[in-house]
Scaffold this motif. Structure first.
Motif, PDB file in Angstrom:
ATOM      1  N   ALA A 111      -3.980   9.466  -7.972  1.00  0.00           N
ATOM      2  CA  ALA A 111      -3.363   8.638  -9.011  1.00  0.00           C
ATOM      3  C   ALA A 111      -4.377   8.267 -10.086  1.00  0.00           C
ATOM      4  CB  ALA A 111      -2.767   7.371  -8.393  1.00  0.00           C
ATOM      5  N   THR A 112      -5.611   7.959  -9.670  1.00  0.00           N
ATOM      6  CA  THR A 112      -6.660   7.665 -10.651  1.00  0.00           C
ATOM      7  C   THR A 112      -6.999   8.912 -11.456  1.00  0.00           C
ATOM      8  OG1 THR A 112      -7.588   5.909  -9.276  1.00  0.00           O
ATOM      9  CG2 THR A 112      -9.023   6.840 -10.956  1.00  0.00           C
ATOM     10  N   LEU A 113      -7.110  10.065 -10.779  1.00  0.00           N
ATOM     11  CA  LEU A 113      -7.410  11.315 -11.477  1.00  0.00           C
ATOM     12  C   LEU A 113      -6.311  11.654 -12.483  1.00  0.00           C
ATOM     13  CD1 LEU A 113      -8.774  13.536  -8.555  1.00  0.00           C
ATOM     14  CD2 LEU A 113     -10.093  12.387 -10.352  1.00  0.00           C
ATOM     15  N   GLU A 114      -5.059  11.455 -12.103  1.00  0.00           N
ATOM     16  CA  GLU A 114      -3.947  11.737 -13.013  1.00  0.00           C
ATOM     17  C   GLU A 114      -3.998  10.820 -14.231  1.00  0.00           C
ATOM     18  OE1 GLU A 114      -0.788  13.373 -14.838  1.00  0.00           O
ATOM     19  OE2 GLU A 114      -1.906  14.174 -13.118  1.00  0.00           O
ATOM     20  N   SER A 115      -4.349   9.550 -13.998  1.00  0.00           N
ATOM     21  CA  SER A 115      -4.487   8.608 -15.108  1.00  0.00           C
ATOM     22  C   SER A 115      -5.605   9.047 -16.056  1.00  0.00           C
ATOM     23  CB  SER A 115      -4.768   7.204 -14.565  1.00  0.00           C
ATOM     24  OG  SER A 115      -4.975   6.296 -15.615  1.00  0.00           O
ATOM     25  N   LEU A 116      -6.705   9.515 -15.483  1.00  0.00           N
ATOM     26  CA  LEU A 116      -7.816  10.001 -16.312  1.00  0.00           C
ATOM     27  C   LEU A 116      -7.408  11.239 -17.094  1.00  0.00           C
ATOM     28  CD1 LEU A 116     -10.804   9.553 -13.821  1.00  0.00           C
ATOM     29  CD2 LEU A 116     -10.365   8.227 -15.900  1.00  0.00           C
ATOM     30  N   VAL A 134       0.855  -1.186   0.000  1.00  0.00           N
ATOM     31  CA  VAL A 134       0.000   0.000   0.000  1.00  0.00           C
ATOM     32  C   VAL A 134       0.888   1.231   0.000  1.00  0.00           C
ATOM     33  CG1 VAL A 134      -1.788   1.260   1.230  1.00  0.00           C
ATOM     34  CG2 VAL A 134      -1.819  -1.231   1.248  1.00  0.00           C
ATOM     35  N   GLU A 135       0.833   1.995  -1.077  1.00  0.00           N
ATOM     36  CA  GLU A 135       1.617   3.206  -1.230  1.00  0.00           C
ATOM     37  C   GLU A 135       0.679   4.380  -1.473  1.00  0.00           C
ATOM     38  OE1 GLU A 135       5.789   1.862  -3.094  1.00  0.00           O
ATOM     39  OE2 GLU A 135       4.107   1.618  -4.478  1.00  0.00           O
ATOM     40  N   PRO A 136       1.195   5.600  -1.567  1.00  0.00           N
ATOM     41  CA  PRO A 136       0.304   6.737  -1.796  1.00  0.00           C
ATOM     42  C   PRO A 136      -0.536   6.579  -3.065  1.00  0.00           C
ATOM     43  CG  PRO A 136       2.456   7.524  -1.110  1.00  0.00           C
ATOM     44  CD  PRO A 136       2.590   6.049  -1.329  1.00  0.00           C
ATOM     45  N   ASP A 137      -1.837   6.405  -2.874  1.00  0.00           N
ATOM     46  CA  ASP A 137      -2.826   6.299  -3.953  1.00  0.00           C
ATOM     47  C   ASP A 137      -2.583   5.139  -4.911  1.00  0.00           C
ATOM     48  OD1 ASP A 137      -4.561   8.269  -3.153  1.00  0.00           O
ATOM     49  OD2 ASP A 137      -3.539   9.853  -4.243  1.00  0.00           O
ATOM     50  N   LYS A 138      -1.721   4.175  -4.515  1.00  0.00           N
ATOM     51  CA  LYS A 138      -1.481   2.988  -5.334  1.00  0.00           C
ATOM     52  C   LYS A 138      -1.498   1.756  -4.443  1.00  0.00           C
ATOM     53  CE  LYS A 138       1.407   5.261  -8.835  1.00  0.00           C
ATOM     54  NZ  LYS A 138       2.736   5.283  -9.489  1.00  0.00           N
ATOM     55  N   LYS A 161     -13.970   8.920   0.799  1.00  0.00           N
ATOM     56  CA  LYS A 161     -12.735   9.692   0.684  1.00  0.00           C
ATOM     57  C   LYS A 161     -11.651   8.971  -0.121  1.00  0.00           C
ATOM     58  CE  LYS A 161     -13.481  12.302   4.965  1.00  0.00           C
ATOM     59  NZ  LYS A 161     -12.936  12.667   6.287  1.00  0.00           N
ATOM     60  N   ALA A 162     -11.906   7.715  -0.507  1.00  0.00           N
ATOM     61  CA  ALA A 162     -10.918   6.974  -1.286  1.00  0.00           C
ATOM     62  C   ALA A 162     -10.830   7.501  -2.712  1.00  0.00           C
ATOM     63  CB  ALA A 162     -11.244   5.481  -1.300  1.00  0.00           C
ATOM     64  N   GLY A 163     -11.920   8.096  -3.217  1.00  0.00           N
ATOM     65  CA  GLY A 163     -11.927   8.564  -4.594  1.00  0.00           C
ATOM     66  C   GLY A 163     -12.115   7.402  -5.557  1.00  0.00           C
TER      67      GLY A 163
END
Length: 879
Positions: free
Chosen positions: A702-707, A589-593, A676-678
């Motif tokens: 991380a998901t938002l950046e991928s989008l 478990v890492e920041p947003d990954k 809050k997980a997004g």
């Protein structure tokens, strides 16, 4: 004496010592916890080392257990003797500074003679030759005549392993009768025959050895006693071996029912039945405790046991898989003592079946290679099977060396074990070098010189905490201060920093005080519970005993919490979609990954992955509250909280509940609401080991950046394809692909026409040999497809044609040979012709009588090769 069953004896022992004020504890996991010295738990006291050494406080000063144990040192003797088994249960009563020799001896005698009802005349105690205290207890308190108390030396009756706590032993032997003996006149207790067997061992830990032979009396004296449950059952049931005990015999009967082999039929058959019985029992228990088959460590022990059992099944005539069926009987015989077996039965069965299927494929392929090697060595008169061959079978084909050894010995070979071991050592050295390149935690072994008080972790509720520096480490050594630029480790009495564990990455942040600052980049926790903050001193200096402010990177921590909470949702979703056999096999478990390894036996389909992703996102959108509670382990089990497979939990556990969707035991940090997980996005799914899959996913930023990246790419493509908006992309792409297809068809048609025209010109200039038309040509700027097309045209154009065409590309020659029907009828075949031509250019080729292809390397020989066509035809026609 009543013939008690094995399960009855276990309960009798534990109940007896409960009546003597002992706390009954369940068996510890076979996987050692915080003990790198052991691969698997091999004794009753092994999981309690910290209680014996004083590192940790035991739950009570008196404890009793029935501990699952695995020992594989004598694996080659399994089935061949009455005594050896890889899995066994060790009954034990323990005292940590409470009672000592008098109670331990008297209770062992009371249990055996009163509770179990063994005739005292059949029991003989032994003591360490210098232990007069133990002798007095046996002789005066218990009433055993002096001549029946046997004195043995250090080798037999003194327990010690190097430096540290040690002490004398007192064992109790059972006389099975003269018919079990060796017949020697001096046969007595201590003889190697099967008449007198040890059933109980009292270890009196009363000294400390400094490693140089100097023994000092311990202030806290401990009792470590053990009795093999299977051996006690042998005595009570009056049987010849552990394999004749009721629970093991029931497993053997199941194996017999499947294989058709009868126990007692022959020694060879009995060995196979015993091996299978022992190994499937061991494997079932190991898998239940979280061990998975692999090629190293305890996973290799498991794989080796299953493969040996499977091979002995083949020796009994089994062609398919069968061990997974026997597993059900193992669970039935042990379910009352170990209810986890029933809960995990489907999972255990699947692991065994998949491993057995994989082994069947391995052994089928490996056996053919091994057989060929043995035949070749026999033909040469070689008696020692080369280590290089054994290593290649192991390293390339996955064929276990112990299996190779068994098979070659059956054929009269010995193994060059030194050669095999040398190659294995070279492989290990390469692996160590690779690991060294990844960094080393050499500091983990530094003696901090501190007491056993663990660091107080406040990071569940605080991102900032004031603490005191307890110790500083730099360059692998304790120091009193660190200064700007020093890489160091800081140990605090209190910290908000989460240490790396349970798959969760450690917190980053700073430790500061009045302008002095240390940047924290990693945090570990040692066995004593001290938090070790690693990083670099970026400004000023720190000294031991300084009061400092520890502050974590809040943004990073929240990103880690998003990923960790999403991991819990993911595990539940996987169980809902794929089945309850899903168990966590690792995570990161890492920041947003996040990375999540789980037990499953097939690749997940795109549809299944989509269902999993939808379930997780729906749980996030539902905005479920995340509740964290500490409670007794029994209450958590009633809530059906999911536990980490193979993990050993204390009496009080931390339960993380996400609405009614997920309930897990977890010591990590989490959000307070799933919303809050997004957005949750699965980025990959693949296999990492046999029966283990891995999912990688993102949440939050991380998901938002991928989008954002995907959207940017879509708009860029829209611009390239001149689409007015992204919605027109598919239409525009289909339009362009249609145009490309039309262009390709036009080019192919033109190329074919050009090639056929060129071939027609070659045919017009063909030479006549007999009734056949011979032509050869070197074509510039052609490829294999063009040559093949021209050759097909020539063959179809004239029945009597014999043609060889060549071209050169990237320094390599390509040849095509064709022969018309009339040429083939006269014995001129393209397959033979191409071999002749290509051989002259240092190459090879082949094909059918009417068409063949090949290649060559020597460019200077192309003309000679084409010139040889006429000679080939003349020879075939007999001209």
């Amino acid at each position: 004496m009543k013939k008690y069953g094995l399960n009855e004896l276990r309960e009798m022992f534990l109940s007896f010592f409960e009546s003597k004020g002992h706390l009954r504890l369940p068996s510890f996991s076979l996987i050692p916890q915080n003990d790198a010295s052991l691969l698997l738990i091999n004794s009753g006291m092994a999981p309690m080392k910290p209680w014996f050494t004083g590192e940790q406080e035991p739950p009570r000063r008196r404890v009793c257990t029935c501990q699952k144990c695995i020992r594989t040192g004598d694996i080659e003797n399994i089935g061949k003797t009455a005594r050896h088994g890889t899995y066994f249960e060790m009954l034990g009563n323990f005292s940590f500074g409470d009672y000592f020799k008098r109670e331990a001896i008297s209770w062992s005698w009371e249990f055996l003679t009163k509770t179990v009802g063994i005739d005292p005349e059949l029991l003989y105690p032994s003591i360490y030759e210098k232990d007069e205290e133990a002798f007095e207890i046996w002789n005066k308190d218990i009433g055993i005549p002096a001549e029946r108390v046997f004195r043995f030396g250090k080798k037999d009756n003194f327990w010690e392993h190097g430096a540290g706590p040690c002490g004398p032993c007192s064992e109790i032997y059972f006389d099975r009768g003269p018919e079990k003996g060796c017949g020697k006149p001096d046969c007595t207790v201590g003889c190697d025959c099967d008449r007198y067997i040890e059933v109980w061992n009292n270890v009196f830990t009363q000294f400390s050895n400094d490693g140089n032979g100097t023994y000092t009396e311990l202030t806290q004296k401990n009792i470590d006693t053990g009795m093999g449950l299977e051996r006690l059952a042998v005595v009570c049931q009056g049987v010849d071996s552990i394999f004749d005990v009721d629970t093991l015999m029931n497993i053997t009967n199941k194996v017999s029912a499947i294989t058709g082999a009868t126990y007692g039929q022959s020694h060879k058959t009995d060995v196979s039945l015993r091996v299978i019985t022992d190994h499937i029992r061991s494997a079932t228990m190991m898998i239940c405790d979280g061990v998975l088959p692999s090629n190293e460590g305890r996973g290799y022990v498991l794989r080796r046991l299953l493969r040996r059992a499977a091979r002995h099944g083949k020796l009994l005539g089994v062609s398919g898989t069968f061990l997974w069926e026997v597993c059900a009987t193992v669970i039935e015989e042990n379910k009352n003592a170990y209810p986890d077996l029933v809960e995990k039965q489907d999972y255990i069965t699947r692991i065994i079946k998949v491993e057995e299927e994989n082994f069947n494929r391995t052994i089928d392929g490996g056996m053919s290679i091994l057989t060929s090697l043995m035949e070749a060595h026999k033909a040469k008169g070689v008696a020692a099977f080369p280590g290089e061959d054994a290593f290649k079978l192991y390293d390339t084909y996955g064929f276990p060396v112990d299996l190779t050894l068994e098979i070659i010995e059956e054929q009269g070979f010995t193994l060059d074990r030194a050669g095999f071991d040398r190659l294995m050592q070279e492989q290990r050295t390469r692996a160590r070098t690779a690991r060294a390149a990844l960094g080393d935690l050499a500091w983990a072994g530094v003696d901090l010189g501190l007491d056993n008080t663990p660091t107080v972790f406040t990071g569940y509720d605080h991102f900032i905490e004031e603490g005191r520096i307890l110790a500083l480490v730099s360059d692998g050594e304790l120091c009193s201060s660190v200064r700007t630029g020093d890489e160091a480790i800081i140990v605090l009495d209190r910290t908000p920093f989460y240490a790396e564990m349970g798959g969760q990455a450690a917190d980053h942040g700073t430790i500061s005080s009045y302008g002095n600052m240390f940047k924290v980049t990693s945090v570990q926790k040692n066995k004593g519970g001290k938090y070790l903050h690693s990083g670099v001193m970026v400004a000023g200096e720190f000294h031991v005993e300084n009061t400092v402010t520890a502050e974590i990177d809040e943004t990073r921590r929240r990103a880690v919490m998003r990923a960790h909470s999403a991991t819990h949702l993911l595990q539940k979703a996987l169980r809902l979609v794929l089945g309850d056999h899903i168990q966590q096999a690792g995570s990161l478990v890492e920041p947003d990954k996040l990375r999540f390894d789980f037990t499953h036996f097939a690749a997940t389909t795109p549809e299944e992955l989509q269902k999993v992703e939808n379930l997780v996102n729906n749980a996030i959108l539902d905005g479920m509250p995340i509740k964290i509670e500490e409670m007794p382990i029994n209450e958590a089990k009633k809530m059906r909280a999911t536990a980490l497979f193979g993990e050993k939990y204390g009496d009080i556990v931390r339960v993380v509940s996400m609405g009614s969707f997920s309930t897990e035991l977890c010591g990590g940090t989490h959000l307070d609401n799933t919303a809050k997980a997004g957005a949750f996005n699965i980025t990959s799914e693949f296999s990492v080991a046999s029966g283990v899959r891995r999912i990688e996913a993102t949440v939050g930023q991380a998901t938002l950046e991928s989008l954002r990246q995907s959207r940017s790419m879509v708009f860029e493509l829209a611009g390239i394809l001149k689409a007015n908006n992204p919605g027109e992309l598919v239409q525009k792409l289909e339009q362009h692909l249609g145009e490309l297809r039309e262009l390709r068809r036009a080019i192919d048609a033109y190329s074919a026409k050009e090639a056929n025209g060129e071939a027609s010109r070659f045919l017009a200039g063909a030479r006549t040999v007999g009734d056949l038309k011979i032509l050869t040509a070197a074509i510039a700027d052609a490829d294999a497809d063009k040559l093949r097309q021209m050759g097909d045209f020539l063959r179809d154009k004239d029945d009597s044609v014999v043609a060889v065409l060549s071209t050169v590309n990237d320094g390599k020659i390509t040849f095509v040979a064709v022969c018309g029907p009339a040429a083939v009828a006269k014995g001129v075949k393209a397959g033979e012709l191409i071999k002749t031509v290509t051989k002259l250019c240092g190459g090879s080729g082949g094909g059918k009588p009417d068409s063949a292809m090949g290649g060559g390397k020597e460019l200077s020989k192309v003309d000679d090769a084409l010139a040889a066509v006429d000679d080939f035809v003349i020879e075939k026609l007999g001209l």
